[in-house]
Scaffold this active site. Structure first.
Site, PDB file in Angstrom:
ATOM      1  CE  LYS A  18      41.223  44.100  37.440  1.00  0.00           C
ATOM      2  NZ  LYS A  18      39.995  44.647  36.642  1.00  0.00           N
ATOM      3  CB  SER A  62      40.198  37.576  35.361  1.00  0.00           C
ATOM      4  OG  SER A  62      40.949  38.591  36.464  1.00  0.00           O
ATOM      5  CG  HIS A  63      39.395  36.434  39.840  1.00  0.00           C
ATOM      6  ND1 HIS A  63      38.928  37.551  38.832  1.00  0.00           N
ATOM      7  CD2 HIS A  63      38.423  36.400  40.610  1.00  0.00           C
ATOM      8  CE1 HIS A  63      37.759  37.835  39.209  1.00  0.00           C
ATOM      9  NE2 HIS A  63      37.319  37.447  40.195  1.00  0.00           N
ATOM     10  CG  ASP A  95      43.507  38.605  33.561  1.00  0.00           C
ATOM     11  OD1 ASP A  95      43.680  38.734  35.039  1.00  0.00           O
ATOM     12  OD2 ASP A  95      43.140  39.402  33.037  1.00  0.00           O
ATOM     13  CG  ASP A 136      44.599  38.203  38.208  1.00  0.00           C
ATOM     14  OD1 ASP A 136      45.636  38.799  37.856  1.00  0.00           O
ATOM     15  OD2 ASP A 136      43.538  38.498  37.936  1.00  0.00           O
ATOM     16  CG  ASP A 165      43.496  42.195  35.482  1.00  0.00           C
ATOM     17  OD1 ASP A 165      43.504  41.090  36.484  1.00  0.00           O
ATOM     18  OD2 ASP A 165      42.440  42.087  34.845  1.00  0.00           O
ATOM     19  NE  ARG A 166      40.499  40.598  39.882  1.00  0.00           N
ATOM     20  CZ  ARG A 166      39.446  40.479  40.463  1.00  0.00           C
ATOM     21  NH1 ARG A 166      39.269  40.177  41.789  1.00  0.00           N
ATOM     22  NH2 ARG A 166      38.212  40.616  39.734  1.00  0.00           N
TER      23      ARG A 166
END
Length: 542
Positions: free
Chosen positions: A375, A112-113, A278, A276, A280-281
């Site tokens: 998300k 992710s982030h 991947d 971010d 999703d943010r």
């Protein structure tokens, strides 16, 4: 021919809130990634001939693990594997592909982030057939399998060409390399009024988007520049890189500082956003105004009817417990349910599948809807653009009108990163032990009304989750929340959430830090963060 590779268990393969995350050097150990992937397949027991989706955020080690995963999937009887071109699929796009093509599940290779590179982070997450993260019952089964696994299965086959669209065969399994962007971008056109946004762009609506050299670069270029007509170069840092350009792909005021500074400069465009690692943010910034993720959720929900995909209204709004209660007030005004869940998108899945919620959000810059089961950072950007096009007003005007109607939840999150795990757990244990003595105590102008450890019973399937964060609630609606994050790879991250509600007619245009100063002081007095951790200030404030 199926090959059986003897192996031994690793003791540290318990999935967190977003799968298994470790340093690349950990995943690069012989059998480490293979053990975990095999444990997933052993736990979920896919039917012969099932479809599996594989993709990731393009970070370092992505391609290596994808090739191994394809061979392990073939050995475990999958009939078809769909892989994003270049090994890339944003997390929301992977969720959509799973749903669209009827896959039994998917492996999302991402941390992710978190930073990427040879010395940084990697992760593997399993998503189920509805496109959402595996629920706790499945992750518990996967972990149980990792503790006793003694072999993994593979086939002898050449590496798949991940960069060329089309089908290839791996030991009788069809591997299809698919366009990473097209399916998701087409879905967005069914949800939002692209002609209205294009007209607004032609009329002068300007924006800046920072893809942070992460997965959303190709998606943002396709949708924002090619389909909506924003000028070339609107998408900055748009080429995905294995190390994210040496930067931390977390869309907040610290790590997206260049964008944030631009939005508060005389040359600011009307709208700024970032996503971010991947995809999703999201970070949402108007010209001269930062919209917190909690406020963004509330404002998107209040205006969602302006987008064609949500014109019929919302079934409900769901938020994670640490997210501010701003969205609850919108739900009340709309006459729809508001749900408060633990942190982790998997807790929204049952609500979305049951039609109880339409829009969901987490304070950690994650918002999404029932279009997928993750998300979706760019989805939030597009809904904001739809709202700006429909209302013809500035971000600041929309925000101030919202606060004037619903009141304002002043809000911040303080992160203390890479703490010694024992110290962080001791702090949480001591805080929880003090709860019986806290009600009625005054800390400056604040009086404790209640203190508890948040627990959740899913209203759809009845599953129960305890120990989801410690809450101290004050008379008048203010609160502090502390929880240990499950998304890091080293030590522990302590998150402190601060929320003060100011009703409509109150002080709605004050400095956030000033409005939260009494809560910050109370949090220190109650939890003793500085004394117990030796940290005089948080590492990141969002």
């Amino acid at each position: 021919m199926i090959q059986t590779i003897p192996s031994s268990p690793f003791t540290d393969q318990k999935p967190g809130t977003s799968g298994l995350r470790k340093k690349v050097r950990v995943f690069a150990q012989p059998n480490y990634a293979e053990n975990f992937i095999q444990s997933v397949f052993d736990a979920v027991q896919p039917e012969a001939g099932s479809t599996l989706v594989i993709g990731g955020d393009g970070r370092y080690h992505n391609r290596t693990v994808i090739q191994a995963a394809i061979r392990i999937a073939a050995a475990n009887g999958y009939g078809r594997v769909l892989v994003g071109q270049g090994g890339i699929l944003s997390t929301p796009a992977a969720s959509h592909v799973i749903r669209k093509y009827g896959a039994s599940g998917g492996l999302i290779l991402s941390a992710s982030h978190n930073p990427g590179g040879p010395d940084e982070d990697f992760g593997i997450k399993y998503n189920i057939a509805n496109g959402g993260p595996a629920p706790e019952a499945i992750t518990d089964a996967i972990f149980a399998r990792t503790k006793v696994i003694d072999r993994w299965l593979t086939v002898e086959a050449a590496d798949v060409d991940l960069d060329t669209l089309g089908s290839q065969q791996v030991a009788g399994t069809t591997v299809e390399v698919i366009d990473s962007v097209a399916d998701w971008a087409d879905l967005m056109e069914t949800l939002f009024d692209f002609p209205a946004i294009r007209a607004a762009v032609a009329g002068g609506l300007s924006m800046a988007f920072d893809a942070m050299h992460a997965v959303t670069g190709p998606y943002a270029v396709e949708v924002l520049e090619r389909r909506l007509g924003f000028r070339p170069g609107t998408v900055q840092n748009g080429v995905p890189l294995e190390d994210f350009g040496g930067h931390h792909p977390d869309p907040n005021r610290v790590h997206a500082k260049v964008l944030f500074d631009l939005m508060f400069s005389p040359d600011a465009p009307a709208f700024g956003a970032a996503s971010d690692g991947d995809g999703d943010r999201n970070l949402i910034v108007g010209k001269g105004i930062f919209i917190t993720p909690s406020d963004s959720l509330a404002m998107l929900a209040a205006n969602a009817h302006l987008a064609p995909g949500y014109a019929k209204g919302l079934a409900g709004i769901a938020r994670s417990m640490p997210t501010s209660a701003a969205a609850d007030r919108v739900a009340e005004a709309l006459g729809i349910p508001a749900f408060e869940t633990p942190t982790g998108w998997k807790f929204f899945g049952t609500l979305l599948d049951a039609g109880k919620a339409t829009i969901c959000g987490e304070e950690s810059a994650g918002t999404g809807s029932d279009h997928v089961r993750e998300k979706d950072g760019l989805w939030a950007v597009l809904l904001w653009l739809n709202i700006l096009a429909a209302r013809g007003e500035s971000m600041e005007a929309i925000a101030r009108q919202h606060w004037a109607k619903f009141g304002r939840n002043y809000y911040a999150r303080h992160d203390y990163e890479a703490l010694p795990k024992d110290d962080a757990e001791a702090l949480m244990a001591a805080l929880e032990a003090s709860f019986p003595t806290l009600p009625g105590k005054a800390f400056g102008p604040l009086t404790v009304e209640k203190a508890d450890s948040f627990a959740y019973t899913d209203p759809v399937d009845g599953s129960f989750s305890a120990n989801q964060g410690l809450r101290v609630l004050f008379v008048g609606g203010s609160r502090i929340v502390l929880r240990l994050s499950g998304t890091g790879t080293e030590g522990a991250t302590l998150r402190l959430y601060l929320e003060r509600y100011e009703p409509a007619g109150g002080t709605l245009d004050a400095d956030t830090d000033a409005m939260l100063s009494d809560l910050i002081a109370a949090a220190e007095a109650i939890a003793g963060i500085a004394a117990r951790t030796g940290r005089s200030a948080p590492d990141v404030i969002t």
